[in-house]
Design an enzyme around this catalytic site. Sequence first.
Site, PDB file in Angstrom:
ATOM      1  N   GLY A   1       0.400   8.844  26.794  1.00  0.00           N
ATOM      2  CA  GLY A   1       1.143   8.201  25.707  1.00  0.00           C
ATOM      3  C   GLY A   1       2.647   8.192  25.958  1.00  0.00           C
ATOM      4  O   GLY A   1       3.312   7.169  25.776  1.00  0.00           O
TER       5      GLY A   1
ATOM      6  N   LYS B   1      -4.129   5.145  29.284  1.00  0.00           N
ATOM      7  CA  LYS B   1      -4.957   5.087  30.504  1.00  0.00           C
ATOM      8  C   LYS B   1      -6.074   6.119  30.405  1.00  0.00           C
ATOM      9  O   LYS B   1      -5.972   7.126  29.696  1.00  0.00           O
ATOM     10  CB  LYS B   1      -4.132   5.322  31.765  1.00  0.00           C
ATOM     11  CG  LYS B   1      -3.366   6.659  31.848  1.00  0.00           C
ATOM     12  CD  LYS B   1      -4.191   7.859  32.285  1.00  0.00           C
ATOM     13  CE  LYS B   1      -3.414   9.163  32.204  1.00  0.00           C
ATOM     14  NZ  LYS B   1      -4.195  10.383  32.239  1.00  0.00           N
TER      15      LYS B   1
ATOM     16  N   ASP C   1       2.879   9.334  35.794  1.00  0.00           N
ATOM     17  CA  ASP C   1       2.007   8.288  35.252  1.00  0.00           C
ATOM     18  C   ASP C   1       2.765   7.041  34.811  1.00  0.00           C
ATOM     19  O   ASP C   1       2.158   6.031  34.460  1.00  0.00           O
ATOM     20  CB  ASP C   1       1.232   8.812  34.024  1.00  0.00           C
ATOM     21  CG  ASP C   1       0.156   9.817  34.403  1.00  0.00           C
ATOM     22  OD1 ASP C   1      -0.191   9.907  35.596  1.00  0.00           O
ATOM     23  OD2 ASP C   1      -0.340  10.517  33.497  1.00  0.00           O
TER      24      ASP C   1
HETATM   25  P1  ATP Z   1      -0.416  12.796  30.765  1.00  0.00           P
HETATM   26  O1  ATP Z   1      -1.835  12.344  30.618  1.00  0.00           O
HETATM   27  O2  ATP Z   1       0.536  11.711  31.244  1.00  0.00           O
HETATM   28  O3  ATP Z   1      -0.221  14.074  31.501  1.00  0.00           O
HETATM   29  P2  ATP Z   1      -0.533  13.245  27.959  1.00  0.00           P
HETATM   30  O4  ATP Z   1      -1.031  11.900  27.585  1.00  0.00           O
HETATM   31  O5  ATP Z   1      -1.512  14.366  27.919  1.00  0.00           O
HETATM   32  O6  ATP Z   1       0.165  13.155  29.352  1.00  0.00           O
HETATM   33  P3  ATP Z   1       1.810  12.780  26.363  1.00  0.00           P
HETATM   34  O7  ATP Z   1       1.280  12.110  25.150  1.00  0.00           O
HETATM   35  O8  ATP Z   1       2.512  11.941  27.349  1.00  0.00           O
HETATM   36  O9  ATP Z   1       0.681  13.645  27.056  1.00  0.00           O
HETATM   37  O10 ATP Z   1       2.768  13.953  25.836  1.00  0.00           O
HETATM   38  C1  ATP Z   1       2.997  15.154  26.529  1.00  0.00           C
HETATM   39  C2  ATP Z   1       4.225  15.860  25.904  1.00  0.00           C
HETATM   40  O11 ATP Z   1       5.390  15.106  26.240  1.00  0.00           O
HETATM   41  C3  ATP Z   1       4.207  15.912  24.389  1.00  0.00           C
HETATM   42  O12 ATP Z   1       3.604  17.077  23.921  1.00  0.00           O
HETATM   43  C4  ATP Z   1       5.689  15.817  24.000  1.00  0.00           C
HETATM   44  O13 ATP Z   1       6.247  17.098  23.833  1.00  0.00           O
HETATM   45  C5  ATP Z   1       6.388  15.184  25.216  1.00  0.00           C
HETATM   46  N1  ATP Z   1       6.872  13.806  24.985  1.00  0.00           N
HETATM   47  C6  ATP Z   1       8.048  13.314  25.346  1.00  0.00           C
HETATM   48  N2  ATP Z   1       8.168  12.020  25.019  1.00  0.00           N
HETATM   49  C7  ATP Z   1       7.036  11.649  24.418  1.00  0.00           C
HETATM   50  C8  ATP Z   1       6.569  10.433  23.847  1.00  0.00           C
HETATM   51  N3  ATP Z   1       7.321   9.323  23.819  1.00  0.00           N
HETATM   52  N4  ATP Z   1       5.332  10.417  23.346  1.00  0.00           N
HETATM   53  C9  ATP Z   1       4.553  11.534  23.397  1.00  0.00           C
HETATM   54  N5  ATP Z   1       4.958  12.715  23.891  1.00  0.00           N
HETATM   55  C10 ATP Z   1       6.195  12.782  24.414  1.00  0.00           C
END
Ligand code: ATP
Length: 322
Positions: free
Chosen positions: A123, A25, A158
């Site tokens: 992600g 997103k 999210d």
């Molecule tokens: P958001 O925008 O929802 O706040 P983001 O996209 O910045 O999140 P994510 O990729 O969701 O961040 O990952 C945040 C942290 O969550 C990662 O650093 C990791 O330690 C943990 N995590 C747990 N499960 C997952 C997963 N399936 N994929 C990625 N990170 C994960």
Amino acid sequence: MSNATSGGPGRIAGNGAVTARAPAKVNVHLGVGPLRADGFHELQTVFLAVSLFDTVTVRPGDGLSLTVRGEGAASGRGPASVPSDRRNLVWQAAELLARHAGVRADAGLEVDKSIPAAAGLAGGSADAAATLVALDALWNTHATRGDLATLAAQLGSDVPFSLLGGVALGTGRGEQLSPVLARRRWDWALGIAGEGLSTPTVYAELDSLRATGTLPAGDAAAPTEPVITALRSGPPAALAAALSNDLQAPALRLRPDLRRALRAATDAGARAALISGSGPTVAALADDEQSAVRLAAELAGAGVFRTVRAVHGPVPGARLVG
Ligand code: ATP
């Protein structure tokens, strides 16, 4: 909402595997209100699901096991940034659905990540949403979309949007969704940085900038109507003018190099560029698909991003595939 999501036996492959995918997103509007007593901030956000997908495959198993591949997995280039144990949202989604459905949490889980971790692209949330959909089919839990949305909200703010997809206004901590009809397609180039940013750290920086008066208090969020109206039908200049993200200032304080990255995007011809969610991904808006591909190629050559992807939205939320 009462549609059962189970794809039925037709969606289960000969080896018993079920695959679902869910999109990344971009927040085209992210208004962050005051900090609540429960530690979350009150949000007004407009989500757009874009065509960068993670895939989750689940198989019959004895207990839970998890394999992570792709973005953030351990590789020759370094250690894993995405856990492959119960800290992973995929694992947590499996345990939650099993508890809800009253079944044993038995499955082999495999995540193929194209969405970079800690990039502000949700992600982990996409993986959790895809897991709920895939395991609902594997375990035949007959959960409704409403049931899955309730479980999704328990997994993360999210996750309900990753399940829904499309365009939606998110309130509360982002988990209360009102779908928005968008009549046109939006093209973007996503500039992905080498190193992620932690979402809690970015919110903490925002709180401290507000506490010291460097940024105005959190009750002065921009209205969402202009961005929703622009998203529905355009033109691109209207959406470009309405993009806003309260987390951009704290993300830039933590990562001053992102200023150069935003400038690189507008220099390369983007209509506008903003930090996606808590960053550090730069979302650069293009007029159409061709312009997005051109923009992505130019940004890839600029040397400020680890990788650049041309994407479009809105796209559907978590779905079974294959
Ligand atoms: P958001 O925008 O929802 O706040 P983001 O996209 O910045 O999140 P994510 O990729 O969701 O961040 O990952 C945040 C942290 O969550 C990662 O650093 C990791 O330690 C943990 N995590 C747990 N499960 C997952 C997963 N399936 N994929 C990625 N990170 C994960």
